[in-house]
Enzyme design. Sequence first.
Site: not given
Length: 481
Positions: A112, A142, A215
Site C-alpha cells: 500500500h 500487503d 508502514s
Amino acid sequence: MATGFLGVLITVACLLVFAGSSPSWARGPLPESFADLAETLSPSVVNITTTTNVAQADGMRPIVPEGSPFEDLFRDFLDRQQNGEPRRQRRSSALGSGFLISEDGYIVTNNHVIESADEISVELFSGEMLDANIVGRDPRTDLALLKVEREDPLPFVTFGDSDAARVGEWVLAIGNPLGQGFSVSAGIVSARNRTLQGNYDDFIQTDAAINRGNSGGPLFNMDGDVIGVNTAILSPNGGSIGIGFAMSSAVVERVVMQLRNFGETRRGWLGVRIQNVDPDMAEALGRNSTDGAMVTDVPEGPARQGGMQTGDVILEFDGEVIDDTRELVRIVADTQVGKEVDVVVLRNGKEETLSVKIGLLEDEPTLAAATVDSPDDAGQPEESAILGMSVSELDDNLRDQYGLDADVRGLLVLEVESSSDAYSKGMREGDVIAEVGQESVRSPQDMNKRIEAAEAAGRNSILLLVRRDGAPRFVALNLSR
C-alpha cells in the site's frame, strides 16, 4: 522511634530476601539502552516517497455575470478543454518506510506504500536519494519488493525467526513516522498470530509506537534480525495507542523470495471450500475433537482429481496435523506447486489417505454448480416441519420465487422458528438443505430418515450441508425436537 526504624530494616531485609530468591524468569537482563542497536540497524532502513500524477478534475463551471470583462476569457478556457487540450496534472506524494535485505539494493516495503505510484524515491540514512523500481507486489499480504541501483554495496539486514518470538520480548521499530525522517521506537511483543482480514495473515502485535509513515518499516528483535514488517495500527484517531501490527517474517521471507525469483507469488492450490469444525458438528460426526477442516465443496481442481468429497474432514496435509482452516490455508499456500502430497481425511467415520497434486493458485476459483438428474415431479411439493423449520421439496415455482437455478437440489427452507436451534445457528428462509447426515436429501421423508438414523446411533446432533446464494456451509443442529 526505634520500632519504626526496626520496621524499615525488616522491610528492607524482606525485599533483599525476596530479590535473592526470585525465580529465574524475573532475572532476565533489561537493556540499559537501545542506542548501539539503533546505530547499527538504522543505515539499513530507508524512507520511501512516492509520487502519483493525477489529472485535475474539471470541477464546477465558473459562473461569470453576463457582460463581465472576464466572460470571453473563461469561454476561451473552457472551449480549449472541450477541444481535447490536455488538462494540467497535479502531483500527489505519499510517505512510507522500507528496509534493505541485500547489498545490491533489494528493498522490502508494504504494497500500500507504493501502490499506484508513478515514481518511487528512496532516501538512505546518509541522505542520499535513489530511484526505485518495483520488482513484484503481493496484495494478499500487503508486501512489495523494490530495487535500487548503486555501485557501492549497501548496508542490509537479515530475517529472523518470528515463530521463536515470545510474548513479552523486547522489539525495536525503525521507520519514517508522519514524515519525520528516521525514528526509533521500542516496545514488546504484545501478542502473536493475529489475523486482521486475510487468509494469509500472521501478524505480530506490538506496543512499539507505530504511526502513519512507519508502514513497510522493519520490526527488529534484540539480535538485530527482522521479525516483522510494520503494516497497520488499531486506533480510533489515526495515531499510535500502543496496538500495532507487523506481518511476521515467517510470511514475509517466503513472499519476498518468490517476488525476487519470479516477480510474483506462486502459492499452492488445493481446490476446496472449507470451514472450521464446531463442537456440535464434531458430535454429529461422532468425534470428540474439533480439529481439522470440513470440506464444504469440491469444484473442479486438484482435490476433486485426488478423490476428495464434500463432507470430508481434512485431518492431515503432507504429514502435518491440521488444527483449523486457517492453518490448512497457510500450509497449502506454502506447498510447492506440482508436488504430490498425502491428505488424510475422515469420511463416514473412517480415515482415508488421498494423493493430491497441488496446483497453482491464481484467481479465486469460481464454483461450478453440480448437476444431478432429478426424478419427475408430480403434484404439489411436499412441505413439513422439522427441527424448528418449515421445509419443502423444490419445484419450478419455488425455484423462480427464490431465484434458484434449475440444477439446485435439496430442501428449501420456507420458515424458521425464532426460538429454534436452527435460527440461532443462522438458518433462514431461502436456504437450501442439500445434505442431512452427509447424504443427499430430496424430500422431508429423506430428512426424517436421516434424523432417525442419527438418533438410533445415539447422536445428539446432526450435520446439514446448507447452500445460500450458491455458497455451501455445514450446520450442526441439536436433535431435541
